[in-house]
Design a protein around this motif. Structure first.
Motif, PDB file in Angstrom:
ATOM      1  N   ARG A  74       0.812  -1.203   0.000  1.00 48.81           N
ATOM      2  CA  ARG A  74       0.000   0.000   0.000  1.00 48.81           C
ATOM      3  C   ARG A  74       0.856   1.268   0.000  1.00 48.81           C
ATOM      4  NH1 ARG A  74      -3.645   3.101   2.725  1.00 48.81           N
ATOM      5  NH2 ARG A  74      -2.114   3.227   4.361  1.00 48.81           N
ATOM      6  N   SER A  75       1.905   1.245   0.798  1.00 46.24           N
ATOM      7  CA  SER A  75       2.639   2.495   0.976  1.00 46.24           C
ATOM      8  C   SER A  75       3.828   2.648   0.036  1.00 46.24           C
ATOM      9  CB  SER A  75       3.162   2.603   2.412  1.00 46.24           C
ATOM     10  OG  SER A  75       2.137   2.348   3.309  1.00 46.24           O
ATOM     11  N   VAL A  76       4.352   1.541  -0.447  1.00 41.61           N
ATOM     12  CA  VAL A  76       5.539   1.656  -1.291  1.00 41.61           C
ATOM     13  C   VAL A  76       5.248   1.255  -2.736  1.00 41.61           C
ATOM     14  CG1 VAL A  76       7.942   1.013  -1.553  1.00 41.61           C
ATOM     15  CG2 VAL A  76       6.903   1.054   0.728  1.00 41.61           C
ATOM     16  N   LEU A  77       4.787   0.002  -2.890  1.00 46.85           N
ATOM     17  CA  LEU A  77       4.646  -0.512  -4.253  1.00 46.85           C
ATOM     18  C   LEU A  77       3.528   0.178  -5.025  1.00 46.85           C
ATOM     19  CD1 LEU A  77       5.267  -4.326  -3.897  1.00 46.85           C
ATOM     20  CD2 LEU A  77       6.677  -2.619  -5.038  1.00 46.85           C
ATOM     21  N   ALA A  78       2.355   0.203  -4.414  1.00 47.89           N
ATOM     22  CA  ALA A  78       1.206   0.738  -5.156  1.00 47.89           C
ATOM     23  C   ALA A  78       1.452   2.161  -5.655  1.00 47.89           C
ATOM     24  CB  ALA A  78      -0.061   0.655  -4.308  1.00 47.89           C
ATOM     25  N   PRO A  79       1.961   3.039  -4.815  1.00 51.65           N
ATOM     26  CA  PRO A  79       2.206   4.393  -5.335  1.00 51.65           C
ATOM     27  C   PRO A  79       3.229   4.405  -6.463  1.00 51.65           C
ATOM     28  CG  PRO A  79       2.302   4.353  -2.942  1.00 51.65           C
ATOM     29  CD  PRO A  79       2.218   2.948  -3.378  1.00 51.65           C
ATOM     30  N   MET A  80       4.276   3.583  -6.319  1.00 54.81           N
ATOM     31  CA  MET A  80       5.284   3.565  -7.379  1.00 54.81           C
ATOM     32  C   MET A  80       4.727   2.978  -8.659  1.00 54.81           C
ATOM     33  SD  MET A  80       8.709   2.340  -5.567  1.00 54.81           S
ATOM     34  CE  MET A  80       9.727   3.482  -4.657  1.00 54.81           C
ATOM     35  N   LEU A  81       3.852   1.999  -8.497  1.00 55.12           N
ATOM     36  CA  LEU A  81       3.320   1.319  -9.680  1.00 55.12           C
ATOM     37  C   LEU A  81       2.094   2.028 -10.219  1.00 55.12           C
ATOM     38  CD1 LEU A  81       3.580  -2.369  -8.495  1.00 55.12           C
ATOM     39  CD2 LEU A  81       5.142  -1.124  -9.963  1.00 55.12           C
ATOM     40  N   ARG A  82       1.784   3.143  -9.629  1.00 56.58           N
ATOM     41  CA  ARG A  82       0.520   3.764  -9.998  1.00 56.58           C
ATOM     42  C   ARG A  82       0.323   3.921 -11.504  1.00 56.58           C
ATOM     43  NH1 ARG A  82      -2.874   8.944  -8.227  1.00 56.58           N
ATOM     44  NH2 ARG A  82      -1.822   9.808 -10.012  1.00 56.58           N
ATOM     45  N   PRO A  83       1.315   4.397 -12.211  1.00 54.43           N
ATOM     46  CA  PRO A  83       1.100   4.540 -13.659  1.00 54.43           C
ATOM     47  C   PRO A  83       0.730   3.220 -14.321  1.00 54.43           C
ATOM     48  CG  PRO A  83       3.134   5.607 -12.977  1.00 54.43           C
ATOM     49  CD  PRO A  83       2.657   4.851 -11.797  1.00 54.43           C
ATOM     50  N   ILE A  84       1.431   2.163 -13.900  1.00 53.12           N
ATOM     51  CA  ILE A  84       1.119   0.851 -14.475  1.00 53.12           C
ATOM     52  C   ILE A  84      -0.285   0.431 -14.080  1.00 53.12           C
ATOM     53  CG2 ILE A  84       1.671  -1.588 -14.332  1.00 53.12           C
ATOM     54  CD1 ILE A  84       4.513  -0.920 -14.173  1.00 53.12           C
ATOM     55  N   LEU A  85      -0.610   0.667 -12.814  1.00 51.99           N
ATOM     56  CA  LEU A  85      -1.931   0.258 -12.353  1.00 51.99           C
ATOM     57  C   LEU A  85      -3.024   1.004 -13.105  1.00 51.99           C
ATOM     58  CD1 LEU A  85      -1.324  -0.096  -8.525  1.00 51.99           C
ATOM     59  CD2 LEU A  85      -1.602  -1.879 -10.245  1.00 51.99           C
ATOM     60  N   VAL A  86      -2.782   2.267 -13.373  1.00 47.42           N
ATOM     61  CA  VAL A  86      -3.783   3.032 -14.123  1.00 47.42           C
ATOM     62  C   VAL A  86      -3.997   2.400 -15.490  1.00 47.42           C
ATOM     63  CG1 VAL A  86      -4.225   5.205 -15.294  1.00 47.42           C
ATOM     64  CG2 VAL A  86      -3.430   5.213 -12.940  1.00 47.42           C
ATOM     65  N   VAL A  87      -2.888   2.078 -16.137  1.00 46.03           N
ATOM     66  CA  VAL A  87      -3.012   1.513 -17.479  1.00 46.03           C
ATOM     67  C   VAL A  87      -3.742   0.177 -17.457  1.00 46.03           C
ATOM     68  CG1 VAL A  87      -1.770   0.663 -19.470  1.00 46.03           C
ATOM     69  CG2 VAL A  87      -0.971   2.696 -18.294  1.00 46.03           C
ATOM     70  N   VAL A  88      -3.339  -0.716 -16.555  1.00 46.37           N
ATOM     71  CA  VAL A  88      -4.006  -2.020 -16.572  1.00 46.37           C
ATOM     72  C   VAL A  88      -5.468  -1.887 -16.154  1.00 46.37           C
ATOM     73  CG1 VAL A  88      -1.942  -3.432 -16.271  1.00 46.37           C
ATOM     74  CG2 VAL A  88      -3.169  -2.637 -14.270  1.00 46.37           C
ATOM     75  N   THR A  89      -5.751  -0.939 -15.285  1.00 47.95           N
ATOM     76  CA  THR A  89      -7.151  -0.746 -14.892  1.00 47.95           C
ATOM     77  C   THR A  89      -7.978  -0.302 -16.092  1.00 47.95           C
ATOM     78  OG1 THR A  89      -6.368  -0.014 -12.740  1.00 47.95           O
ATOM     79  CG2 THR A  89      -8.677   0.389 -13.260  1.00 47.95           C
ATOM     80  N   ILE A  90      -7.476   0.713 -16.783  1.00 44.54           N
ATOM     81  CA  ILE A  90      -8.225   1.210 -17.932  1.00 44.54           C
ATOM     82  C   ILE A  90      -8.375   0.111 -18.987  1.00 44.54           C
ATOM     83  CG2 ILE A  90      -8.203   2.875 -19.808  1.00 44.54           C
ATOM     84  CD1 ILE A  90      -8.638   4.356 -17.362  1.00 44.54           C
ATOM     85  N   GLN A  91      -7.282  -0.568 -19.255  1.00 41.11           N
ATOM     86  CA  GLN A  91      -7.313  -1.664 -20.232  1.00 41.11           C
ATOM     87  C   GLN A  91      -8.381  -2.680 -19.809  1.00 41.11           C
ATOM     88  OE1 GLN A  91      -6.669  -2.251 -23.194  1.00 41.11           O
ATOM     89  NE2 GLN A  91      -4.781  -1.116 -23.384  1.00 41.11           N
TER      90      GLN A  91
END
Lengths: 281, 435, 432
Positions: B344-361
């Motif tokens: 929650r505090s380290v990975l998710a924020p760093m991966l946010r751009p990736i997460l946004v893309v996979v979410t939208i996809q």
């Protein structure tokens, strides 16, 4: 070398590995069951006591599938469609990706946005106008009616993904090429193309899959000429909702899945790195 | 992306990640390694290479990073970071810029170029100042010639194909949606009549449409959430296990990914077949029919959708995690943070751009689900209970010959997805993403 | 917000481009060509147990190809459930349409309105065998006084039941609809592995006799002005009677709600049901199943003892498509496929009841199993509204949806029939 791994305590890691293996089994189970059922003799498939193994593997279902209709031909048709789509979309996308990454021109950003937006278009909604378009072009009932739309639909994503690969080729290389007197075309095809080829292969997976899996277009555009049918259509011949021939369905499914699997395994390295590139850009 | 390379000289790359050389099956590392072996520079494609850049370049980047990298979400600053020493803090901050999403390395340069009016002091920093100056508006494109007609020449085939087979049909779709267009009109038996918003009025006045729309949104949401949850959880799991289990899980996931939608649908139907399926047998459900109830039919389709789409999320997020510098995670775990906390505090924020893309996809894919519903619920389920927009449009158009109405549904769907796309673009922009 | 500005500009541009011009229609006029050689495409329906049909058709085709040098006949068997889409697609694209096709008699009006079928009134009149055609069958190819094909077979449904099960349980053949229901439940109670009477939520023509027997109608009216009658009290009674058969005490809704006609026959043929409503055309499939020699057929009983529930006068026709470029050959092939000889062969192969009165009488003498069907026919049959709207009502599954809504408890009979009536009236209204 994996920082996470180094510090994970032993019991924790064992639990993690056990669950990873368990999940792998669960994820692979449907595929295992598909292949298994394809090899089961007729009596065992539709048994109320399904067993996770078979003692008497048989090729009956496959024989049945290839005996019925011209399954081999549909296989080739599918391969032809997917092959054409892959090659055409790769070449077109390569050119387009080069244009948007290595040149600066008006409307460039707008175009990129268009490519992005184009990925969102629900293909199925376009079946209606495409049907009329193909009819007017006299392409109905031919494989062309499947190839053309799929080229169009796989292009936006391919361009989007290839951008990263093209960008990755250093500009210095391009400058050097021109200093050496290479023409633009020469640079494009003899230097840039080979360098981007791995990326093209990764990109191809997506166009291959979309063309190979196509069900709706084949269903709507191949009207009366059965010799132009493709695999998904042939598969559904065995899947009659009232009385599915499960052995046939599973054998046909196996035949249909294997080429994609092979393709995936061949390009998976490129795929993963390529996805990283595409997704992050 | 070229930017990374500009900074990461080949030497950098080689020095960085040797891990890729290990013989174990690991697509990400292998990708990095093989790419690294390619012609000079082309390797930045590999995630491994990118990670290496961050690592090797941490020293340099650390100095340069704070200003541009201050953009990522606040959560990216681990609570414990101060304790782990200044170097790690810098790495943590630098990573989103240089490692995870190299786009933002480029972004400051563009910003420096004046397009966003950032303080000019930031542009002439570190290595960046030494580069060829990016022309305004080129936003990361080659600093080479502007090309004249050449780019259009290269674009021509793509534009022709897209114009003819995508834009024109969309235009036609919109057009047909305004007409009374049924079989009689198509065959030329009767003249087409302009209906204005007649089809839309009919659609919006039909309670079934709203029911289908609601079902579509809920179903797609459920699919997206489940896919992301499963994909991310397994990606984290992948980083915690040794080669063999990882190989097994990767292979299984690739298999699921590669399975065509039609075969996936039939196989899952067979697994859950009331008479011959192993699942009912294992769960002791007798001849319970999964496709009869509305929810259970949707659930079955959801399982299939998640099964074939989580691998994309898993592999992508895994690639992202591998690119996060080890020091950050090490520091976090030394501080005794739990896995969930680290995520929650380290990975998710760093991966946010990736997460946004996979979410939208995922939203886009799941919103458009057609084959699975069509095959698994036999065209929309008992009394049409499992219809989603896509199948509904198809049924209206091709089964009931209401081409105008079907097109109107298509347009509605298109608009919804367009709205999602706009949100996506805004998100990208907010992150200073370049196009 | 530079991106969105650009995007807005683009949308505006697109909107500008979208000048109003109507979408095109196909000129589905009849082809002028009348080629004497080449390939003729034929579409026939895929039946349960299709092989014997193929054999008969193959011999007709072989004879035809022999008689006409340089012609080739390409027969394709298309699934009945999705025929509507295929046929429509064929009408939309004359180039890929077949020359000759089989079609359900309920589709005649719709196909004619869509402009797909060739008017063969003259050829039919000249055909020597045509005079023996049963008037009802002839009516099924007629629209506005013109003929659009040749009747292929008559399809009428009756009650199949398992003689061995009835004997074992000491049941007598039901004489009323109530007795039918109670017999079904008794079978299920005594033999839980069997459905009592296998019914299907999507089996419209199996359900309609219940509506008709109770005095209901699908629709009433003539010519252009039909009005749905499915929400009348009588029809509702019939719907209730039919849907009450779905339940764990006869045919569990979870299994049966999704079934169509073919499914019920498959289940009966596989020995999974005590009774089924099947057609003369189902005979071969049942004979080929596990229950061979263990079943008998009687007319479906009506409400009053001894009466026969009005059956749906089904059946298929063979027509020539307007777009054919082999007009003469196609008409001739149609005649050969629908000839007395072919029909009696098909009767032997598939149990299809001939449309020629003399042939029918002749086969009835030979084959006792035809009797209940002929009796059902003579007791009076019903037909779907002869409106082009029917094809649309049929393909948008209005009635199956209604039955399924009731069966699955989503709506009660009143609400479901009201909604169905609304949809039907809308279709009647728009299609004229």
């Amino acid at each position: 070398m994996n920082p996470l791994r180094a510090r994970v305590r032993r019991p924790g890691r064992l639990a993690a590995e056990a669950s990873a293996l368990l999940i792998a089994v669960v994820v692979a189970f449907p595929l295992y069951w598909m292949v298994l059922s394809a090899f089961k003799p007729a009596g065992e498939i539709e048994s109320s006591e399904p067993r996770p193994w078979t003692l008497a593997p048989s090729l009956d279902s496959f024989r049945h599938v290839f005996g019925q209709q011209e399954f081999g031909r549909y296989f080739l048709n599918s391969l032809l469609v997917a092959g054409c789509v892959v090659i055409a979309s790769a070449l077109i996308a390569f050119l387009a990706a080069t244009a948007v990454t290595r040149f600066r021109f008006r409307l460039r950003t707008t175009l990129l946005i268009m490519f992005l937006v184009a990925q969102m278009v629900p293909v199925e909604a376009l079946t209606i106008p495409l049907f009329f378009l193909m009819r007017d072009a006299g392409q109905l009932n031919t494989l062309g009616s499947l190839i053309l739309p799929h080229i169009a639909f796989s292009l936006p994503f391919a361009i989007w993904m290839l951008r990263g690969f093209v960008k990755a080729v250093p500009e210095a290389l391009e400058e050097a090429a021109y200093i050496d007197g290479a023409s633009r075309a020469r640079f494009l095809w003899q230097i840039l193309f080979p360098l981007v080829l791995p990326g093209l292969v990764a990109t191809s997976v997506f166009s291959f899959i979309s063309a190979w899996n196509d069900f709706l277009f084949a269903k709507s555009f191949i009207i009366s000429d059965t010799s132009q049918s493709t695999l998904p259509m042939a598969l559904l011949v065995f899947y009659k909702p009232d009385d599915p021939d499960w052995g046939g369905v599973m054998a046909a499914s196996t035949v249909m899945t294997i080429p994609v699997l092979v393709f995936f395994v061949l390009v998976q390295r490129r795929l993963v790195s390529g996805l990283g590139g595409a997704v992050k850009d | 992306m070229s930017r990374v390379n500009d900074h990461a000289e080949p030497a950098d790359t080689e020095g960085g990640r040797v891990a890729g050389a290990s013989a174990e099956f690991d697509p990400v590392e292998a990708g990095g390694a093989s790419a690294g072996a390619g012609a000079a520079g082309s390797d930045a494609v590999g995630t491994g290479a990118r990670a290496s850049e961050t690592r090797a370049g941490t020293g340099a980047a650390a100095g340069a990073a704070p200003a541009p990298a201050a953009r990522p979400p606040h959560g990216s600053r681990p609570a414990h970071a101060p304790a782990s020493g200044p170097g790690n803090v810098a790495a943590a901050e630098a990573a989103p810029a240089g490692g995870v999403r190299e786009g933002s390395v480029a972004a400051p340069a563009r910003q420096g170029g004046g397009s966003t009016g950032r303080p000019p002091g930031k542009e002439a920093r570190g290595r960046r100042s030494g580069r060829a100056r990016v022309r305004r508006g080129a936003s990361g494109a080659s600093p080479l010639v502007s090309g004249g007609w050449t780019p259009w020449l290269y674009l021509a085939p793509a534009l022709v194909v897209l114009g003819g087979l995508l834009v024109y049909p969309i235009y036609q779709l919109g057009l047909i949606s305004f007409f009374q267009y049924t079989q009689a009109q198509v065959s030329g038996g009767e003249p087409t009549t302009f209906e204005g918003f007649g089809n839309y009025a009919e659609l919006f006045g039909d309670p079934q449409f709203w029911q289908v729309l609601l079902a579509t949104v809920l179903f797609a949401t459920a699919c997206v959430v489940s896919t992301l949850a499963v994909g991310c959880a397994l990606a984290v799991l992948l980083t915690r296990v040794r080669a063999l289990p990882r190989l097994a899980l990767m292979l299984a996931a690739l298999g699921a990914w590669a399975t065509p939608a039609v075969t996936g649908s039939t196989v899952w139907l067979f697994l859950f077949d009331p008479d011959f399926g192993p699942v009912n047998r294992m769960l002791g459900l007798g001849d319970h029919s999964w496709t009869y109830g509305r929810l259970s039919a949707f659930f079955l389709v959801l399982l299939e959708v998640v099964w074939c789409s989580f691998p994309f999320v898993m592999v992508t997020v895994y690639a992202g995690i591998r690119a996060v510098p080890g020091e950050v995670l090490e520091a976090a775990s030394l501080d005794g943070a739990s896995q969930w906390r680290i995520w929650r505090s380290v990975l998710a924020p760093m991966l946010r751009p990736i997460l946004v893309v996979v979410t939208i996809q995922s939203i886009i894919w799941d919103f458009k689900v057609f084959t699975q519903i069509y095959v698994m619920t036999n065209g929309g389920g008992i009394a049409g209970q499992n219809l989603v927009l896509n199948v509904y449009a198809y049924q209206q158009a091709f089964a009931s010959s209401q081409y105008g109405l079907g097109s109107a549904i298509g347009v509605v769907m298109l608009l919804i997805l367009l709205a999602v796309t706009l949100v996506y673009l805004r998100l990208l922009r907010r992150q200073g993403e370049e196009l | 917000m530079k991106l969105s500005v650009r995007f807005a500009g683009l949308t505006a541009l697109a909107a500008l481009l979208a000048t109003a011009c109507a979408p095109q229609t196909s000129s589905n006029s009849s082809s002028d060509k009348d080629e004497k050689t080449g390939t003729l495409r034929v579409w026939l329906f895929q039946e349960v147990g299709n092989a014997p049909k193929e054999k008969v058709v193959d011999s007709v085709v072989a004879g035809f190809e022999k008689a006409h040098k340089g012609t080739k006949v390409d027969v394709e068997y298309i699934p009945v459930d999705t025929r509507a889409q295929r046929v429509k697609a064929a009408f939309n694209d004359p180039a890929s349409a077949p020359d000759v096709m089989e079609y359900g008699n309920t589709d005649t009006a719709g196909h004619v309105k869509d402009g797909g079928l060739l008017d063969v009134t003259k050829e039919f009149g000249d055909w020597s065998e045509a005079k023996d055609t049963d008037p009802t069958a002839r009516q099924s190819v007629t629209v506005d006084g013109k003929l659009y094909g040749a009747p292929f077979y008559v399809g009428v449904r009756a009650l199949y039941y398992r003689t061995d099960v009835f004997e074992e349980l000491g049941l007598s053949v039901p004489k009323t609809m109530d007795e039918l229901a109670s017999a079904a439940r008794e079978i299920r109670a005594a033999k839980p592995e069997l459905y009592g009477l296998v019914v299907g939520g999507a089996y419209t023509y199996g359900a309609m006799p219940f509506v008709w027997a109770n005095g209901g109608e699908i629709a009433s009216g003539k010519g252009g002005s039909y009005a749905s009658g499915i929400d009348s009290p009588e029809a509702r009674k019939g719907i209730k009677a039919y849907t009450s058969l779905f339940g764990d005490d006869n045919c569990p809704a979870a299994k049966c709600a999704g079934m169509g006609g073919n499914d019920t026959i498959s289940a009966f043929a596989a020995g999974k049901a005590g009774m089924a409503i099947g057609g003369d055309f189902s005979h071969t499939a049942v004979e080929a199943g596990k229950v061979k020699g263990k079943y008998a057929v009687v007319p479906l009983p009506g409400v009053k003892s001894g009466s026969i529930a009005p059956a749906f006068a089904g059946g298929n026709n063979i027509g020539v498509l307007k777009s054919t470029s082999h007009r003469t050959l196609a008409v001739e092939l149609m005649e050969q496929l629908a000839s007395k000889k072919t029909q009696s062969e098909l009767f032997e192969a598939m149990g299809f009841l001939p449309t020629f009165t003399d042939v029918r009488q002749q086969v009835a003498r030979q084959e006792p199993f035809v009797k209940p069907f002929v009796r059902t026919l003579s007791a009076g049959t019903k037909f779907v509204p002869a409106s082009p709207a029917w094809a649309q009502i049929d393909s948008s599954l209005v009635l199956p949806t209604m039955f399924q809504e009731v069966i699955s408890g989503k709506k009660d009979v009143t609400k479901a029939s009201e909604d169905a009536a609304k949809k039907m009236n809308a279709a009647f209204g728009s299609a004229g």
